[in-house]
Design an enzyme around this catalytic site. Structure first.
Site, PDB file in Angstrom:
ATOM      1  N   ASP A  63      -3.413 -13.899  -3.588  1.00  0.00           N
ATOM      2  CA  ASP A  63      -4.071 -14.800  -4.533  1.00  0.00           C
ATOM      3  C   ASP A  63      -5.170 -14.039  -5.264  1.00  0.00           C
ATOM      4  O   ASP A  63      -5.233 -12.808  -5.191  1.00  0.00           O
ATOM      5  CB  ASP A  63      -4.643 -16.017  -3.787  1.00  0.00           C
ATOM      6  CG  ASP A  63      -5.544 -15.623  -2.617  1.00  0.00           C
ATOM      7  OD1 ASP A  63      -6.173 -14.545  -2.680  1.00  0.00           O
ATOM      8  OD2 ASP A  63      -5.625 -16.391  -1.638  1.00  0.00           O
TER       9      ASP A  63
ATOM     10  N   ASP B  13       9.027   8.217  -5.939  1.00  0.00           N
ATOM     11  CA  ASP B  13      10.211   8.972  -5.522  1.00  0.00           C
ATOM     12  C   ASP B  13      10.430   8.958  -4.014  1.00  0.00           C
ATOM     13  O   ASP B  13      11.225   9.749  -3.482  1.00  0.00           O
ATOM     14  CB  ASP B  13      10.105  10.423  -6.008  1.00  0.00           C
ATOM     15  CG  ASP B  13       8.986  11.200  -5.321  1.00  0.00           C
ATOM     16  OD1 ASP B  13       8.110  10.554  -4.694  1.00  0.00           O
ATOM     17  OD2 ASP B  13       8.981  12.444  -5.408  1.00  0.00           O
TER      18      ASP B  13
ATOM     19  N   GLY C 254       5.119  10.483  -8.638  1.00  0.00           N
ATOM     20  CA  GLY C 254       5.871   9.337  -9.119  1.00  0.00           C
ATOM     21  C   GLY C 254       6.504   8.575  -7.973  1.00  0.00           C
ATOM     22  O   GLY C 254       6.395   8.942  -6.800  1.00  0.00           O
TER      23      GLY C 254
ATOM     24  N   HIS D 209       0.757   4.310  -2.752  1.00  0.00           N
ATOM     25  CA  HIS D 209       0.507   5.686  -2.345  1.00  0.00           C
ATOM     26  C   HIS D 209       1.685   6.597  -2.684  1.00  0.00           C
ATOM     27  O   HIS D 209       1.494   7.800  -2.891  1.00  0.00           O
ATOM     28  CB  HIS D 209       0.186   5.737  -0.853  1.00  0.00           C
ATOM     29  CG  HIS D 209      -1.210   5.307  -0.538  1.00  0.00           C
ATOM     30  ND1 HIS D 209      -2.003   5.942   0.389  1.00  0.00           N
ATOM     31  CD2 HIS D 209      -1.982   4.303  -1.048  1.00  0.00           C
ATOM     32  CE1 HIS D 209      -3.195   5.350   0.445  1.00  0.00           C
ATOM     33  NE2 HIS D 209      -3.188   4.353  -0.410  1.00  0.00           N
ATOM     34  N   ASP D 210       2.874   6.049  -2.738  1.00  0.00           N
ATOM     35  CA  ASP D 210       4.034   6.837  -3.148  1.00  0.00           C
ATOM     36  C   ASP D 210       3.974   7.140  -4.645  1.00  0.00           C
ATOM     37  O   ASP D 210       4.107   8.285  -5.064  1.00  0.00           O
ATOM     38  CB  ASP D 210       5.326   6.095  -2.817  1.00  0.00           C
ATOM     39  CG  ASP D 210       6.567   6.891  -3.193  1.00  0.00           C
ATOM     40  OD1 ASP D 210       6.604   8.099  -2.886  1.00  0.00           O
ATOM     41  OD2 ASP D 210       7.489   6.313  -3.793  1.00  0.00           O
TER      42      ASP D 210
ATOM     43  N   ARG E 185       0.830  -1.210   0.000  1.00  0.00           N
ATOM     44  CA  ARG E 185       0.000   0.000   0.000  1.00  0.00           C
ATOM     45  C   ARG E 185       0.865   1.261   0.000  1.00  0.00           C
ATOM     46  O   ARG E 185       0.574   2.239  -0.695  1.00  0.00           O
ATOM     47  CB  ARG E 185      -0.919  -0.012   1.225  1.00  0.00           C
ATOM     48  CG  ARG E 185      -1.879   1.163   1.312  1.00  0.00           C
ATOM     49  CD  ARG E 185      -2.932   0.902   2.373  1.00  0.00           C
ATOM     50  NE  ARG E 185      -3.844   2.038   2.495  1.00  0.00           N
ATOM     51  CZ  ARG E 185      -3.897   2.854   3.541  1.00  0.00           C
ATOM     52  NH1 ARG E 185      -3.088   2.663   4.577  1.00  0.00           N
ATOM     53  NH2 ARG E 185      -4.762   3.842   3.585  1.00  0.00           N
TER      54      ARG E 185
ATOM     55  N   THR F 190      -6.632 -12.929   3.652  1.00  0.00           N
ATOM     56  CA  THR F 190      -5.946 -11.638   3.652  1.00  0.00           C
ATOM     57  C   THR F 190      -4.428 -11.713   3.791  1.00  0.00           C
ATOM     58  O   THR F 190      -3.727 -10.777   3.436  1.00  0.00           O
ATOM     59  CB  THR F 190      -6.522 -10.738   4.757  1.00  0.00           C
ATOM     60  OG1 THR F 190      -5.986  -9.421   4.643  1.00  0.00           O
ATOM     61  CG2 THR F 190      -6.193 -11.303   6.142  1.00  0.00           C
TER      62      THR F 190
ATOM     63  N   ASN G 220      -3.153   8.885   4.313  1.00  0.00           N
ATOM     64  CA  ASN G 220      -1.926   8.174   4.671  1.00  0.00           C
ATOM     65  C   ASN G 220      -1.704   8.010   6.173  1.00  0.00           C
ATOM     66  O   ASN G 220      -0.709   7.418   6.588  1.00  0.00           O
ATOM     67  CB  ASN G 220      -0.714   8.892   4.072  1.00  0.00           C
ATOM     68  CG  ASN G 220      -0.623   8.721   2.568  1.00  0.00           C
ATOM     69  OD1 ASN G 220      -1.220   7.808   2.013  1.00  0.00           O
ATOM     70  ND2 ASN G 220       0.103   9.610   1.909  1.00  0.00           N
TER      71      ASN G 220
ATOM     72  N   HIS H 225      -5.702  -5.548  -3.366  1.00  0.00           N
ATOM     73  CA  HIS H 225      -6.614  -5.583  -2.226  1.00  0.00           C
ATOM     74  C   HIS H 225      -6.756  -6.981  -1.644  1.00  0.00           C
ATOM     75  O   HIS H 225      -7.472  -7.171  -0.664  1.00  0.00           O
ATOM     76  CB  HIS H 225      -7.995  -5.059  -2.639  1.00  0.00           C
ATOM     77  CG  HIS H 225      -8.055  -3.573  -2.769  1.00  0.00           C
ATOM     78  ND1 HIS H 225      -9.133  -2.916  -3.307  1.00  0.00           N
ATOM     79  CD2 HIS H 225      -7.165  -2.599  -2.445  1.00  0.00           C
ATOM     80  CE1 HIS H 225      -8.913  -1.608  -3.303  1.00  0.00           C
ATOM     81  NE2 HIS H 225      -7.722  -1.398  -2.782  1.00  0.00           N
TER      82      HIS H 225
END
Length: 316
Positions: A248, A71, A69, A63-64, A59, A244, A91, A188
């Site tokens: 898969d 970075d 981009g 989010h980065d 995740r 979780t 975040n 997810h």
């Protein structure tokens, strides 16, 4: 991945994201040949003590990459004069930053000033998948770390409430296709969501329905039990699929059964092409894994940094 909010074309244009042809799986072969081993060992060690680490790292990488981009701007700490990405609303629940710190500390002792934090994050995302029973792949490396991180820009992250057109716009502005959208949504399969991210589907859905009618009633009832309308349990929520801890294709199988959490998940069934891909990935774990790897490499090749940070939490 729990993406949030919209993106302005002006901000996107100013960032000048690019698919960097300089990236190479062999980038550190001469300058720091043990780089990947050090990073993978840091992930393995963290997973021994915390089973949520793989989902957190995957995740974090998403989010980065969706802001400026890939970075490592998501790793920067806030300062007196600037609130950084990690402290933006979407975040706040990111964690496991220490895994990156541990890998970086060891790499700085071995190869000072060579391995970027952005590359460390990209490799940990791959390891998060592979060590959870998913596919592995050669990670192209050579990213640089960014010097700017703004909490206000986290509004650009796709939200769990997005419909298909909003999702398509967000992904296309980063050079990612509908195929990439469906494949990457499979991330997810790892992780957990707080009630706030899917509350809109199980309470006061619209003028006619309290619960989203596309959601299987028994599944909705179980979620309403965990997340009542006036929920006061701080960390209440649900896992993103029934397996979780394993990477898969269960996410897609549950999606076609009406057992998805987010509106953005259900949205994948509202358009012909994406619905067809969901069905294909639900039917074939191998086809999903192949598509996921290609889309991960594509997304993680969006670059935007300028330096190799000596400390992932602060600019040089």
């Amino acid at each position: 991945m729990a993406f949030r909010a919209n993106i302005s074309l002006l901000v996107f244009t100013s960032l000048l994201f690019s698919l960097c042809s300089a990236l190479s799986p062999n980038y550190y072969d001469q300058t720091c040949p043990s780089a990947e081993m050090v990073i993978t060992n840091a992930v393995k060690k963290a997973m021994m003590n915390d089973k949520t680490v793989p989902a957190a790292l995957l995740r974090m990488h998403f989010h980065d990459c969706f802001i400026r981009g890939c970075d490592a701007s998501v790793l920067l700490n806030s300062t007196k004069n600037n609130k950084a990405e990690k402290d933006g609303p979407p975040n706040i629940s990111l964690h496991a930053f220490y895994v990156i710190d541990n890998a970086k500390k060891e790499l700085e002792a071995l190869c000072p000033g060579v391995v970027s934090c952005a590359d460390i994050l990209a490799v940990t995302a791959r390891d998060a998948v592979a060590l959870s029973g998913g596919p592995s792949w050669e990670v192209p490396k050579g990213r640089k770390d960014g010097r700017v991180s703004k909490a206000s820009e986290t509004k650009q992250l796709p939200a769990p409430t997005f419909n298909i057109s909003q999702l398509q716009q967000s992904f296309s502005q980063r050079g990612l296709s509908l195929h990439d959208l469906v494949a990457l949504s499979g991330g997810h399969t790892l992780g957990f969501s707080h009630c706030s991210s899917f509350q809109n589907r199980i309470h006061n859905f619209d003028a006619k329905h309290d619960v989203d009618p596309s959601m299987r009633p028994s599944f909705a009832a179980s979620l309403r039990n965990v997340c009542p309308v006036h929920n006061k349990v701080k960390n209440a929520g649900a896992t993103l699929d029934s397996s979780t801890a394993s990477f898969d294709n269960m996410y897609y199988k549950l999606l076609v059964q009406g057992k998805s959490l987010f509106s953005s998940d259900q949205a994948l069934l509202s358009e012909g092409k994406t619905k067809g891909l969901v069905s294909r990935f639900a039917s074939s774990k191998e086809e999903f894994e192949s598509a996921f790897v290609k889309s991960m490499i594509k997304m993680s090749s969006i670059t935007g940094g300028q330096e190799v940070r000596l400390n992932c939490r602060v600019v040089n």
